[in-house]
Design an enzyme around this catalytic site. Structure first.
Site, PDB file in Angstrom:
ATOM      1  N   GLU A  62      19.192 -37.683  21.619  1.00  0.00           N
ATOM      2  CA  GLU A  62      19.194 -36.550  22.888  1.00  0.00           C
ATOM      3  C   GLU A  62      19.251 -37.415  24.113  1.00  0.00           C
ATOM      4  OE1 GLU A  62      16.382 -32.835  24.469  1.00  0.00           O
ATOM      5  OE2 GLU A  62      15.505 -34.172  22.774  1.00  0.00           O
ATOM      6  N   LYS A  65      21.485 -27.004  23.584  1.00  0.00           N
ATOM      7  CA  LYS A  65      19.951 -26.583  23.075  1.00  0.00           C
ATOM      8  C   LYS A  65      19.760 -25.410  23.583  1.00  0.00           C
ATOM      9  CE  LYS A  65      15.770 -29.014  23.316  1.00  0.00           C
ATOM     10  NZ  LYS A  65      14.930 -30.223  24.008  1.00  0.00           N
ATOM     11  N   CYS A 108      16.107 -31.563  19.114  1.00  0.00           N
ATOM     12  CA  CYS A 108      14.691 -31.544  19.309  1.00  0.00           C
ATOM     13  C   CYS A 108      13.985 -30.371  18.958  1.00  0.00           C
ATOM     14  CB  CYS A 108      14.377 -32.052  20.638  1.00  0.00           C
ATOM     15  SG  CYS A 108      13.002 -32.967  20.982  1.00  0.00           S
TER      16      CYS A 108
END
Length: 289
Positions: free
Chosen positions: A47, A118, A151
């Site tokens: 990331e 995200k 994540c």
């Protein structure tokens, strides 16, 4: 599209440094070349691996951000993917007008296939980034259908399930996992457990690539992992504190052929869609059957 069933996946765990964009990109290119030389077809990077993670101001974030279509980092990754004939999934700091996103790009030998933003922001990310607005797209690659999470997205079973229902064979997870409170030292990291559970309950491969090191006081836990469609690790977990390349060969066709667990149970078919929506209330379109 003819899909190659068996592929080699590599997760290139390393330590990006905040603000050192040129250095981070050069490191990523060296790792891409190394993974390709070892036979990788699909390479996953962490990331925000071109910028670093722990931002101090919006000014710093804007200075490190780039657009998907014109970004220098994306251009260099495209050159590497073409040269090495690989598919790449990598996290980067995306700018779209005045908005910033924690994003990941999917790049094949012919260029950018797509990007994911995200959806679930963690902690102080909300100070810098907008929540992702692209939903949970599934990208068509030469070896199968590929989804992306980043994540904290992995803590939401809905995200995994929506990718599975759209036919994802594999989910790539660029990540910057941090320590979880009350983690028992003798048990796997919670992040690893979530990847294993998602792979098992959705019958798909998961490749999660973390970073290592400590940045502006924030430690990261490493432990990148590749999990097969049964939910068992086939590479990793990697080191907790050192850069490491993990690789595994997987047969993506098996995740489709072996969704029946026994004569009676198939994890997608057994869902009670009479009690909850087929696509969990989203406008995503199923591509399972």
């Amino acid at each position: 599209m003819a899909h190659e069933a068996q592929i080699q996946i590599s997760c290139a765990q390393f330590e990006p440094r905040i603000g050192e964009k040129d250095r981070n990109v050069e490191t990523s290119l060296a790792l891409i070349a190394r993974a390709a030389a070892s036979g990788a077809d699909l390479i996953v990077l962490p990331e925000l691996c071109n910028s670093g993670y722990v931002l101090e101001s919006r000014e710093e974030a804007y200075a490190l951000a780039e657009e998907t279509a014109t970004g220098e980092t994306i251009a260099r990754w495209c050159e590497a993917a073409a040269k090495e004939n690989v598919t790449l999934v990598a996290g980067f700091l995306e700018r779209d007008g005045v908005k910033l996103y924690n994003s990941a790009v999917v790049i094949g030998p012919d260029g950018v296939i797509g990007a994911y933003r995200k959806t679930h922001l963690w902690d102080a990310e909300a100070l810098f980034f907008e929540r992702g607005d692209l939903g949970f797209p599934v990208f068509h690659t030469r070896f199968g259908r590929l989804g992306v999470l980043i994540c904290y997205d992995g803590w939401f079973p809905e995200a995994w399930r929506l990718l599975a229902l759209q036919g994802a064979d594999i989910v790539c997870v660029p990540t910057n996992w941090v320590p979880m409170e009350r983690q028992p030292p003798h048990l796997p990291a919670m992040a690893n457990i979530l990847c294993m559970g998602a792979a098992h309950s959705n019958s798909m491969v998961v490749a999660a690539c973390d970073r290592v090191g400590t940045e502006r006081g924030q430690p990261f836990i490493g432990q990148s992992v590749i999990v097969d469609h049964n939910g068992w690790p086939v590479a990793g977990p990697a080191s907790r504190d050192e850069p490491e390349m993990i690789s595994a060969k997987v047969d993506l066709s098996q995740s489709r052929r072996q969704r029946n667990w026994n004569a009676f149970n198939q994890v997608v078919r057994d869902r009670r869609t009479d009690l909850y929506g087929e696509m969990l209330g989203t406008e995503a379109r199923p591509n399972w059957y």
